[in-house]
Design a protein around this motif. Structure first.
Motif, PDB file in Angstrom:
ATOM      1  N   SER A 197       0.833  -1.199   0.000  1.00  0.00           N
ATOM      2  CA  SER A 197       0.000   0.000   0.000  1.00  0.00           C
ATOM      3  C   SER A 197       0.869   1.251   0.000  1.00  0.00           C
ATOM      4  O   SER A 197       1.663   1.463   0.927  1.00  0.00           O
ATOM      5  CB  SER A 197      -0.912   0.014   1.237  1.00  0.00           C
ATOM      6  N   GLY A 198       0.729   2.074  -1.041  1.00  0.00           N
ATOM      7  CA  GLY A 198       1.551   3.281  -1.116  1.00  0.00           C
ATOM      8  C   GLY A 198       1.330   4.070  -2.393  1.00  0.00           C
ATOM      9  O   GLY A 198       0.416   3.782  -3.174  1.00  0.00           O
ATOM     10  N   LEU A 199       2.173   5.036  -2.600  1.00  0.00           N
ATOM     11  CA  LEU A 199       2.056   5.977  -3.709  1.00  0.00           C
ATOM     12  C   LEU A 199       2.462   5.364  -5.046  1.00  0.00           C
ATOM     13  O   LEU A 199       3.469   4.673  -5.153  1.00  0.00           O
ATOM     14  CB  LEU A 199       2.946   7.197  -3.443  1.00  0.00           C
ATOM     15  N   GLU A 230       3.268 -12.871  -5.532  1.00  0.00           N
ATOM     16  CA  GLU A 230       1.944 -12.367  -5.901  1.00  0.00           C
ATOM     17  C   GLU A 230       1.702 -11.111  -5.077  1.00  0.00           C
ATOM     18  O   GLU A 230       1.968 -11.103  -3.868  1.00  0.00           O
ATOM     19  CB  GLU A 230       0.874 -13.412  -5.607  1.00  0.00           C
ATOM     20  N   VAL A 231       1.208 -10.056  -5.705  1.00  0.00           N
ATOM     21  CA  VAL A 231       1.071  -8.779  -5.016  1.00  0.00           C
ATOM     22  C   VAL A 231      -0.376  -8.295  -5.031  1.00  0.00           C
ATOM     23  O   VAL A 231      -1.055  -8.346  -6.057  1.00  0.00           O
ATOM     24  CB  VAL A 231       1.975  -7.693  -5.647  1.00  0.00           C
ATOM     25  N   GLU A 232      -0.830  -7.826  -3.874  1.00  0.00           N
ATOM     26  CA  GLU A 232      -2.138  -7.185  -3.732  1.00  0.00           C
ATOM     27  C   GLU A 232      -1.884  -5.684  -3.610  1.00  0.00           C
ATOM     28  O   GLU A 232      -1.415  -5.202  -2.577  1.00  0.00           O
ATOM     29  CB  GLU A 232      -2.854  -7.697  -2.488  1.00  0.00           C
ATOM     30  N   PRO A 233      -2.159  -4.891  -4.663  1.00  0.00           N
ATOM     31  CA  PRO A 233      -1.855  -3.456  -4.623  1.00  0.00           C
ATOM     32  C   PRO A 233      -2.953  -2.623  -3.963  1.00  0.00           C
ATOM     33  O   PRO A 233      -4.146  -2.903  -4.131  1.00  0.00           O
ATOM     34  CB  PRO A 233      -1.746  -3.101  -6.109  1.00  0.00           C
ATOM     35  N   VAL A 234      -2.518  -1.621  -3.206  1.00  0.00           N
ATOM     36  CA  VAL A 234      -3.448  -0.665  -2.592  1.00  0.00           C
ATOM     37  C   VAL A 234      -2.903   0.733  -2.849  1.00  0.00           C
ATOM     38  O   VAL A 234      -1.770   1.045  -2.458  1.00  0.00           O
ATOM     39  CB  VAL A 234      -3.583  -0.893  -1.069  1.00  0.00           C
ATOM     40  N   THR A 235      -3.678   1.575  -3.512  1.00  0.00           N
ATOM     41  CA  THR A 235      -3.209   2.928  -3.804  1.00  0.00           C
ATOM     42  C   THR A 235      -4.378   3.819  -4.204  1.00  0.00           C
ATOM     43  O   THR A 235      -5.504   3.344  -4.389  1.00  0.00           O
ATOM     44  CB  THR A 235      -2.137   2.905  -4.918  1.00  0.00           C
ATOM     45  N   ILE A 264      -3.388  14.175  -2.414  1.00  0.00           N
ATOM     46  CA  ILE A 264      -3.447  12.808  -1.899  1.00  0.00           C
ATOM     47  C   ILE A 264      -3.234  12.722  -0.393  1.00  0.00           C
ATOM     48  O   ILE A 264      -3.743  11.808   0.271  1.00  0.00           O
ATOM     49  CB  ILE A 264      -2.431  11.907  -2.638  1.00  0.00           C
ATOM     50  N   GLN A 265      -2.500  13.681   0.171  1.00  0.00           N
ATOM     51  CA  GLN A 265      -2.251  13.647   1.611  1.00  0.00           C
ATOM     52  C   GLN A 265      -3.500  13.953   2.438  1.00  0.00           C
ATOM     53  O   GLN A 265      -3.494  13.798   3.657  1.00  0.00           O
ATOM     54  CB  GLN A 265      -1.117  14.616   1.978  1.00  0.00           C
ATOM     55  N   ASP A 266      -4.563  14.389   1.784  1.00  0.00           N
ATOM     56  CA  ASP A 266      -5.833  14.632   2.472  1.00  0.00           C
ATOM     57  C   ASP A 266      -6.768  13.429   2.389  1.00  0.00           C
ATOM     58  O   ASP A 266      -7.895  13.476   2.880  1.00  0.00           O
ATOM     59  CB  ASP A 266      -6.539  15.855   1.868  1.00  0.00           C
ATOM     60  N   ARG A 267      -6.299  12.356   1.750  1.00  0.00           N
ATOM     61  CA  ARG A 267      -7.138  11.171   1.536  1.00  0.00           C
ATOM     62  C   ARG A 267      -6.857  10.094   2.588  1.00  0.00           C
ATOM     63  O   ARG A 267      -5.808  10.081   3.227  1.00  0.00           O
ATOM     64  CB  ARG A 267      -6.878  10.588   0.151  1.00  0.00           C
ATOM     65  N   ASN A 268      -7.812   9.184   2.726  1.00  0.00           N
ATOM     66  CA  ASN A 268      -7.658   8.076   3.654  1.00  0.00           C
ATOM     67  C   ASN A 268      -8.328   6.832   3.073  1.00  0.00           C
ATOM     68  O   ASN A 268      -9.378   6.925   2.438  1.00  0.00           O
ATOM     69  CB  ASN A 268      -8.290   8.408   5.011  1.00  0.00           C
ATOM     70  N   ILE A 269      -7.727   5.682   3.270  1.00  0.00           N
ATOM     71  CA  ILE A 269      -8.336   4.420   2.861  1.00  0.00           C
ATOM     72  C   ILE A 269      -8.800   3.704   4.121  1.00  0.00           C
ATOM     73  O   ILE A 269      -7.979   3.328   4.964  1.00  0.00           O
ATOM     74  CB  ILE A 269      -7.340   3.533   2.082  1.00  0.00           C
ATOM     75  N   PRO A 270     -10.112   3.511   4.289  1.00  0.00           N
ATOM     76  CA  PRO A 270     -10.637   2.848   5.495  1.00  0.00           C
ATOM     77  C   PRO A 270     -10.104   1.431   5.638  1.00  0.00           C
ATOM     78  O   PRO A 270     -10.000   0.684   4.658  1.00  0.00           O
ATOM     79  CB  PRO A 270     -12.159   2.840   5.260  1.00  0.00           C
ATOM     80  N   ILE A 322       2.726   7.134   3.784  1.00  0.00           N
ATOM     81  CA  ILE A 322       1.885   8.147   3.168  1.00  0.00           C
ATOM     82  C   ILE A 322       0.591   8.230   3.976  1.00  0.00           C
ATOM     83  O   ILE A 322       0.160   7.239   4.585  1.00  0.00           O
ATOM     84  CB  ILE A 322       1.623   7.819   1.683  1.00  0.00           C
ATOM     85  N   ASN A 323      -0.037   9.390   4.002  1.00  0.00           N
ATOM     86  CA  ASN A 323      -1.169   9.623   4.901  1.00  0.00           C
ATOM     87  C   ASN A 323      -2.345   8.682   4.706  1.00  0.00           C
ATOM     88  O   ASN A 323      -3.028   8.342   5.681  1.00  0.00           O
ATOM     89  CB  ASN A 323      -1.658  11.066   4.756  1.00  0.00           C
ATOM     90  N   PHE A 324      -2.625   8.255   3.483  1.00  0.00           N
ATOM     91  CA  PHE A 324      -3.806   7.408   3.313  1.00  0.00           C
ATOM     92  C   PHE A 324      -3.642   6.033   3.958  1.00  0.00           C
ATOM     93  O   PHE A 324      -4.587   5.253   4.049  1.00  0.00           O
ATOM     94  CB  PHE A 324      -4.240   7.301   1.849  1.00  0.00           C
ATOM     95  N   ASN A 325      -2.435   5.736   4.449  1.00  0.00           N
ATOM     96  CA  ASN A 325      -2.187   4.485   5.158  1.00  0.00           C
ATOM     97  C   ASN A 325      -2.353   4.614   6.667  1.00  0.00           C
ATOM     98  O   ASN A 325      -1.964   3.708   7.417  1.00  0.00           O
ATOM     99  CB  ASN A 325      -0.776   3.976   4.857  1.00  0.00           C
ATOM    100  N   ASP A 326      -2.906   5.714   7.128  1.00  0.00           N
ATOM    101  CA  ASP A 326      -2.995   5.964   8.565  1.00  0.00           C
ATOM    102  C   ASP A 326      -3.735   4.852   9.305  1.00  0.00           C
ATOM    103  O   ASP A 326      -3.227   4.297  10.285  1.00  0.00           O
ATOM    104  CB  ASP A 326      -3.681   7.309   8.820  1.00  0.00           C
ATOM    105  N   GLU A 327      -4.935   4.501   8.869  1.00  0.00           N
ATOM    106  CA  GLU A 327      -5.699   3.447   9.542  1.00  0.00           C
ATOM    107  C   GLU A 327      -5.009   2.101   9.424  1.00  0.00           C
ATOM    108  O   GLU A 327      -5.010   1.298  10.369  1.00  0.00           O
ATOM    109  CB  GLU A 327      -7.114   3.360   8.969  1.00  0.00           C
ATOM    110  N   LEU A 328      -4.421   1.847   8.274  1.00  0.00           N
ATOM    111  CA  LEU A 328      -3.746   0.571   8.057  1.00  0.00           C
ATOM    112  C   LEU A 328      -2.569   0.394   8.993  1.00  0.00           C
ATOM    113  O   LEU A 328      -2.445  -0.633   9.660  1.00  0.00           O
ATOM    114  CB  LEU A 328      -3.286   0.463   6.598  1.00  0.00           C
ATOM    115  N   ILE A 329      -1.689   1.382   9.073  1.00  0.00           N
ATOM    116  CA  ILE A 329      -0.492   1.214   9.900  1.00  0.00           C
ATOM    117  C   ILE A 329      -0.834   1.168  11.386  1.00  0.00           C
ATOM    118  O   ILE A 329      -0.209   0.424  12.156  1.00  0.00           O
ATOM    119  CB  ILE A 329       0.567   2.313   9.609  1.00  0.00           C
TER     120      ILE A 329
END
Length: 299
Positions: free
Chosen positions: A6-8, A55-60, A114-120, A139-146
């Motif tokens: 998960s990243g940019l 095998e990769v599961e992408p998140v972006t 993008i820094q104002d975004r979040n992925i639940p 990166i900020n959208f990974n806040d909940e994940l990390i």
């Protein structure tokens, strides 16, 4: 192995320059010295892991524009699923990389909003359960994940790139919740060993790796409480050092999930990164596990 990354991901323009500082002139014809392609930390890692056989599961999060479509089409060639590639930005993030033949570079990175975004986290729980490891870029959208990554009982990897203060408020959440932490030695306030020791005493990461460019890489193993230094190798002429850290990190992740010791992972990662920088572009220059092992045997 299956890895969630998960990243940019962005569009990157690379420009070869004679030297720094750049002298002003209104126009310069740089034949075969300018290239444009997909890059960004997450894409570089995805590409590297795919090349190594994972095998990769992408998140972006990417744009709704033509560049976002281009990125998604190419991710589909590397990954079995793009359900967590969200086209939500008005414009895709972009970067410009200027580099010389001495290894110096200057990067301009435009993150749009993008820094104002979040992925639940709720969107990611199912794909995480099917993975062997989790790569969480800072990166900020990974806040909940990390902040919740450890509850999944999977190895959690992060690369902070440049860190000058172990209490840095932006990166603190990543340091507190990652098992394996990578960073660069650029701009450290003290000796590398001192900085790593302080980092470990504060966060108790299982493994800390400090990339040191042309010198090599320094590793601290939390289990053995010992340092290990892997000096750099020369596998082919250097073209562009952009993405070297991502290559080092990706290869380490690959072998760590296969069960190799941290020092053995780092040894392979140094060779992998060395070969990668023989080509220009953050997501180019990667080799298969088989070719990597062949290069190591011949060295």
């Amino acid at each position: 192995m299956k890895v969630l990354v998960s990243g940019l991901i962005n569009i990157e323009t690379n420009v070869a320059v004679e030297n720094f500082p750049i002298q002003y002139c209104p126009i310069e014809y740089a034949f075969n010295k300018v290239s444009l392609d997909i890059s960004g930390v997450a894409y570089n890692i995805i590409n590297a892991l795919y090349t190594l056989g994972d095998e990769v599961e992408p998140v972006t999060i990417i744009g709704k524009d033509k560049f976002g479509n281009f990125i998604k089409e190419n991710i589909q060639k590397l990954c079995s699923s793009t359900q967590n590639v969200f086209q939500e930005l008005d414009s895709t993030c972009t970067s410009v990389v200027m580099f010389d033949n001495q290894g110096k570079r200057k990067i301009y990175c435009d993150l749009k909003d993008i820094q104002d975004r979040n992925i639940p986290l709720s969107r990611l729980e199912k794909p995480i359960s099917a993975c062997d490891g989790i790569v969480v870029c800072n990166i900020n959208f990974n806040d909940e994940l990390i902040r919740n990554a450890k509850k999944f009982n999977k190895p959690v990897f992060t690369d902070l790139h440049v860190l000058k203060d172990i209490n840095d408020p932006y990166n603190k959440r990543f340091l507190e919740n990652a098992d394996i932490v990578f960073l660069s030695d650029e701009g450290l306030p003290c000796k590398p060993e001192e900085f790593v020791e302080e980092l470990y005493s504060t966060y108790k990461s299982k493994v800390i790796v400090l990339g040191q460019g042309e010198k090599g890489a320094l590793l601290f193993d939390g289990q053995t409480q010992k340092f290990h230094f892997e000096k750099s190798v020369h596998t082919r002429p250097v073209v562009n050092t952009v993405g070297a850290g991502d290559a080092l990190f990706s290869c380490f992740v690959h072998y760590y999930l296969k069960g190799l010791s941290p020092s053995e992972c780092l040894k392979r990662a140094v060779f992998f990164a060395s070969y990668k920088i023989g080509e220009s572009g953050g997501a180019k220059g990667f080799i298969t596990e088989q070719k990597l092992e062949e290069i190591m045997r011949k060295s």
